[in-house]
Design an enzyme around this catalytic site. Structure first.
Site, PDB file in Angstrom:
ATOM      1  N   LYS A 174     -11.012  -1.040   6.331  1.00  0.00           N
ATOM      2  CA  LYS A 174      -9.798  -0.888   7.124  1.00  0.00           C
ATOM      3  C   LYS A 174     -10.257  -0.507   8.522  1.00  0.00           C
ATOM      4  CE  LYS A 174      -5.787   2.232   7.107  1.00  0.00           C
ATOM      5  NZ  LYS A 174      -4.707   2.655   6.223  1.00  0.00           N
ATOM      6  N   GLU A 206       0.891  -1.165   0.000  1.00  0.00           N
ATOM      7  CA  GLU A 206       0.000   0.000   0.000  1.00  0.00           C
ATOM      8  C   GLU A 206       0.923   1.207   0.000  1.00  0.00           C
ATOM      9  OE1 GLU A 206      -2.884   0.011   3.289  1.00  0.00           O
ATOM     10  OE2 GLU A 206      -2.720   2.196   3.359  1.00  0.00           O
ATOM     11  N   ARG A 216       1.018  10.153   0.648  1.00  0.00           N
ATOM     12  CA  ARG A 216       1.407  11.233   1.549  1.00  0.00           C
ATOM     13  C   ARG A 216       2.629  11.960   1.026  1.00  0.00           C
ATOM     14  NH1 ARG A 216       2.177   8.485   7.084  1.00  0.00           N
ATOM     15  NH2 ARG A 216       1.251   6.613   6.205  1.00  0.00           N
TER      16      ARG A 216
HETATM   17  O1  LIG Z   1      -1.494   6.389   5.643  1.00  0.00           O
HETATM   18  C1  LIG Z   1      -2.361   5.597   5.929  1.00  0.00           C
HETATM   19  O2  LIG Z   1      -3.386   5.457   5.285  1.00  0.00           O
HETATM   20  C2  LIG Z   1      -2.140   4.724   7.084  1.00  0.00           C
HETATM   21  O3  LIG Z   1      -2.569   3.605   7.070  1.00  0.00           O
HETATM   22  C3  LIG Z   1      -1.393   5.265   8.242  1.00  0.00           C
HETATM   23  C4  LIG Z   1      -0.166   4.506   8.660  1.00  0.00           C
HETATM   24  O4  LIG Z   1       0.856   4.608   7.739  1.00  0.00           O
HETATM   25  C5  LIG Z   1      -0.427   3.069   8.923  1.00  0.00           C
HETATM   26  O5  LIG Z   1      -1.406   3.017   9.884  1.00  0.00           O
HETATM   27  C6  LIG Z   1       0.780   2.317   9.314  1.00  0.00           C
HETATM   28  O6  LIG Z   1       0.915   2.402  10.656  1.00  0.00           O
HETATM   29  P1  LIG Z   1       2.094   1.723  11.440  1.00  0.00           P
HETATM   30  O7  LIG Z   1       2.201   0.308  10.978  1.00  0.00           O
HETATM   31  O8  LIG Z   1       1.678   1.857  12.869  1.00  0.00           O
HETATM   32  O9  LIG Z   1       3.312   2.527  11.101  1.00  0.00           O
END
Ligand SMILES: O=C(O)C(=O)C[C@H](O)[C@H](O)COP(=O)(O)O
Length: 212
Positions: A129, A41, A45
């Site tokens: 999600k 994914e 950003r």
């Molecule tokens: O950008 C998005 O749509 C997301 O999903 C946010 C974060 O990048 C993920 O939640 C990953 O989170 P961590 O594995 O805790 O680093």
């Protein structure tokens, strides 16, 4: 459409990637594929997201490359044109969901509350999600809402790590978990692609162990 969601479920873990530089897309995709998780994914950003999706999809056609953090239909359009095979959003924007449905692109919007879940069901979705998974209540919370919405599968993301991912995967309503621990920004910046491959292999083992 459901075939792609099923494929994500087969992988069990979806690496959530933030790429600052599209030049890293190819070696990163190679590490993911060699490690055994031919999916990602790629979060919208960064400015490099679109080009990274294009490179990954072109160089590794067998790879299931999706776009994450998709907040607008304009981003969804750019992502799909670049080769994204699925769209993930942190929250539920009905316009983005409807755009994806109209273009037959699988979409996995983020939800937390039963009200958001009702909206997802109203839009005809069967997979959401759950974000941010750990801060929002983790597996205990998912079990509580999954009991009511029996048609729904979940992709928890946020705060998932090698220690807690087993528990999530052992629950049959979890289709897959999103996580960034195997593709941390510092590892990508420092070109630690062997390390990424190693962590991906470990993640694949965790999926196997959790589901036997
Ligand atoms: O950008 C998005 O749509 C997301 O999903 C946010 C974060 O990048 C993920 O939640 C990953 O989170 P961590 O594995 O805790 O680093």
């Amino acid at each position: 459409m459901n075939q792609i969601l099923e494929q994500l479920g087969t992988y069990g873990i979806v690496p959530v990637v933030v790429l600052q530089d599209a030049a890293k897309a190819e070696p990163l995709a190679e590490a993911l594929c060699k490690g055994g998780l031919a999916c990602a994914e790629v979060t919208f950003r960064t400015d490099a997201a679109e080009e990274s999706i294009r490179i990954m999809s072109e160089k590794f056609p067998e790879m299931l490359v999706g776009a994450g953090t998709v907040l607008t239909t304009e981003q969804a359009d750019r992502a799909v044109k670049a080769g994204a095979k699925f769209i993930v959003s942190p929250g539920l924007n009905p316009e983005v969901v409807k755009w994806c449905q109209a273009h037959e692109v699988p979409v996995i919007p983020g939800i937390v509350t039963p009200t958001e879940m009702a909206q997802a069901i109203g839009l005809g979705l069967t997979m959401v999600k759950f974000f941010p998974a750990e801060p929002a209540g983790g597996l205990k919370y998912i079990r509580a809402i999954a009991a009511l919405y029996t048609m729904m599968k979940f992709m928890p993301t946020g705060g998932i790590n090698p220690q807690n991912v087993r528990e999530y995967l052992a629950y049959d309503r979890i289709a897959a978990c999103g996580g960034s621990w195997m593709v941390k920004n510092t590892m990508i910046e420092n070109n630690e692609f062997d390390r990424i491959e190693e962590l991906v292999k470990e993640a694949v083992e965790i999926v196997k162990e959790s589901r036997t």
